[in-house]
Scaffold this active site. Structure first.
Site, PDB file in Angstrom:
ATOM      1  N   THR A 374      -8.923  -8.724  18.224  1.00  0.00           N
ATOM      2  CA  THR A 374      -8.768  -9.752  19.100  1.00  0.00           C
ATOM      3  C   THR A 374      -8.455  -9.078  20.480  1.00  0.00           C
ATOM      4  OG1 THR A 374      -7.706 -11.286  17.284  1.00  0.00           O
ATOM      5  CG2 THR A 374      -7.167 -11.743  19.521  1.00  0.00           C
ATOM      6  N   GLU A 413     -12.378 -16.739  10.991  1.00  0.00           N
ATOM      7  CA  GLU A 413     -11.297 -17.429  11.433  1.00  0.00           C
ATOM      8  C   GLU A 413     -10.817 -18.508   9.941  1.00  0.00           C
ATOM      9  OE1 GLU A 413      -9.222 -15.994  14.055  1.00  0.00           O
ATOM     10  OE2 GLU A 413     -11.143 -16.570  15.072  1.00  0.00           O
ATOM     11  N   SER A 445      -2.851 -20.464  14.052  1.00  0.00           N
ATOM     12  CA  SER A 445      -2.761 -19.165  14.899  1.00  0.00           C
ATOM     13  C   SER A 445      -1.697 -18.463  15.382  1.00  0.00           C
ATOM     14  CB  SER A 445      -3.684 -19.255  16.115  1.00  0.00           C
ATOM     15  OG  SER A 445      -4.056 -18.213  16.863  1.00  0.00           O
TER      16      SER A 445
END
Ligand code: DON
Length: 565
Positions: A374, A413, A445
């Site tokens: 990320t 994801e 998340s």
């Protein structure tokens, strides 16, 4: 003469009063601009926008797009993310729009998507097109440009287009991530051609070109949102995904929109305000709960180990509540209950100063998985506009599947959902109903782009790091509260607790021998992690002293830029 002097003084005083009142009305403005990101080429792209007359939001577009090129393992057009903005109101205050560009599950997704013969197959939500949710970054870039920016996308995407076309040099971070995902990348011909060399991890310094990605960026620059989610590119994306076993449809792309949500806010005892990510991030809630609980614990004038114990115990309680959270468009998140001050005071009161509370004593199990990829960046411009953005494609190189002809490397994801609401998947991710897979839903998340703002001081925080993101951001905020130098906020050795597994994960040098012994005596189990984790970036603007500083994590390649555009 005397009269003349008096008149001159009167004019001077009136001038000063006017200037002062203008300043007060307009609010203080930073003396310089600042950019922090994980890659110098991305920071340079943002700097160029500020120098070409753009604002912080234009810079954020340029940085996001450049990161998509030079950190293909971290984020990109095939992924999603959260943008927290600061928009000064011209009267000394500000609003904080939060742009949710999280990926959405395809409309054909369902709770048993990854189950085969009654068992969840973790591989399916990690590698290949079935792992990919509908990307949000292209929509976010178009939205930022149309609602907040000053420059056309053709200008703000130009640096990324150049980087994709002219290539960039492979660095050690790239090599490390590519080594980790080598097998998955080898399995997809397009990804292997773009991100490997003869099927192997490219040597440091070799130059990677992404001409198809340059074309995709050009379409986005020319046609905005519709350039990615409609027309020929959308056809190509859907065909490419379906031909390789995925379930995307044209309707998935046509219906994708970013959502502007109210940012999560918490007033702190010292008069400052925490502004952070609301659901579908669980991160802001965990940070807010932790900061609130710490306010009721003996924090000042106590030993380092007492503080470490307190931080671990508040994190344990905050992470336990994560199981209640999910996509706000699909489930109702009990935010007012979780942030209620009586509840949090009760939680703080349940912390014993000399004994770790076993997580099993607190509530039913919940485990989370972690990662270390990320990306995060922040920008502050001369008008006090700011962006704190955390963007992701989940695992390094996402699903390791690039849609042929588009240069778009897709995310994985979907793995952030609880693939199995009854048990846990192979990665230890226990199910929670609130985060089960459903058509069009956003997976929960941990990404936590955050600000702390007050009339005298402003700071921006964020990092990658999966489930450890909220604890990293919290530690950086506490270092700031402790008035440690800004370079220490991202540099400090880290520790983490996430309720379950019931142990403190820590970098090797997080505790002294004495602190380790004392924490163990209180009942904590310690587990050193093999390598340092996170890549945290911060900007701090001391409005009262008109001073600006920035720092990047020494664990990464980022170098802070503080400059006069
Ligand atoms: O949204 C999340 O929480 C994860 N997909 C973020 C993944 C991450 O930060 C990986 N590691 N750095």
């Amino acid at each position: 003469m005397l009269f003349g002097n008096l008149a001159w003084h009167a004019r001077l005083v009136a001038g000063c009063v006017l200037l002062l009142s203008l300043c007060v009305q307009a609010g203080p403005q930073p003396p310089q601009a600042a950019i922090v990101s994980a890659h110098p080429l991305a920071s340079a792209a943002g700097q160029r926008m500020l120098q070409e007359g753009g604002n912080a939001f234009d810079a954020a577009i340029a940085i996001s797009a450049a990161l998509a090129v030079v950190e293909p393992y971290g984020s990109g057009l095939g992924g999603g993310g959260f943008y927290l903005l600061r928009q000064p109101d011209g009267h000394g205050g500000a609003s904080y729009p939060f742009i949710d560009a999280r990926e959405r599950a395809p409309l054909a997704a369902h709770a048993n998507l990854y189950r085969r013969g009654g068992k969840v197959q973790p591989e399916l939500s990690l590698n290949g097109p079935l792992a990919a949710a509908i990307p949000g970054i292209p929509a976010a870039l178009a939205y930022l440009a149309s609602q907040f920016g000053q420059l056309p996308l053709s200008t703000s995407l130009a640096p990324a287009i150049e980087l994709a076309e002219q290539g960039f040099a492979v660095d050690e971070v790239y090599r490390q991530r590519a080594s980790w995902r080598r097998t998955a990348l080898q399995a997809d011909a397009t990804s292997a051609r773009l991100f490997l060399r003869d099927g192997e991890v490219p040597a440091a310094g070799s130059v990677l070109h992404q001409p198809e990605l340059a074309n995709t960026l050009r379409l986005l620059a020319r046609d905005g949102h519709a350039g990615f989610y409609g027309g020929d590119l959308a056809d190509q994306l859907v065909e490419g995904v379906r031909a390789a076993g995925g379930i995307w449809s044209m309707e998935d792309l046509a219906s994708y929109q970013v959502v502007e949500r109210p940012a999560l806010r918490l007033s702190l005892d010292n008069g400052e305000t925490l502004i952070s990510a609301p659901p579908p991030s669980a991160g802001g809630v965990a940070i807010a709960q932790s900061l609130a609980m710490l306010q009721w614990l003996p924090w000042h004038n106590t030993s380092a180990v007492d503080r470490q114990h307190a931080v671990v115990e508040v994190l344990r309680r905050a992470y336990r509540d994560r199981r209640l959270l999910g996509d706000p468009d699909h489930v109702s998140n009990p935010l007012s209950a979780l942030l209620d001050s009586r509840y949090l005071r009760q939680q703080a009161a349940s912390i014993e100063q000399h004994r770790a509370t076993p997580s099993a004593e607190l509530a039913p199990p919940l485990t989370l998985h972690e990662g270390d990829h990320t990306t995060h960046f922040s920008v502050l411009d001369l008008q006090g506009r700011a962006v704190s953005a955390t963007l992701s494609i989940n695992l390094p190189f996402g699903a390791a599947f690039t849609v042929p002809g588009t240069g778009v490397l897709l995310n994985d994801e979907m793995d952030d959902f609880a693939a199995d609401s009854q048990g846990s998947n192979a990665y230890g991710l226990a199910g929670s109903q609130a985060n089960s897979i459903a058509a069009g839903k956003r997976p929960l998340s941990s990404m936590s782009p955050s600000f702390i703002d007050s009339p005298t001081r402003f700071a921006s925080f964020g990092t990658p790091g999966g489930s450890r993101i909220p604890s990293m951001v919290l530690l950086a905020m506490l270092a700031r509260q402790d008035q440690q130098p800004i370079t220490q906020w991202p540099a400090l050795a880290r520790y983490h607790h996430q309720f379950l597994p019931d142990h403190i994960e820590h970098e090797k040098d997080a505790f002294t021998l004495e602190q380790r012994a004392e924490l163990q005596r209180r009942g904590h189990t310690l587990k050193a992690v093999g390598r340092r984790y996170g890549n945290l970036h911060v900007i701090a603007w001391h409005k009262a002293d008109n001073h600006l500083s920035a720092a990047s994590d020494p664990r990464g390649l980022g170098q802070p830029l503080v400059f006069k555009p």
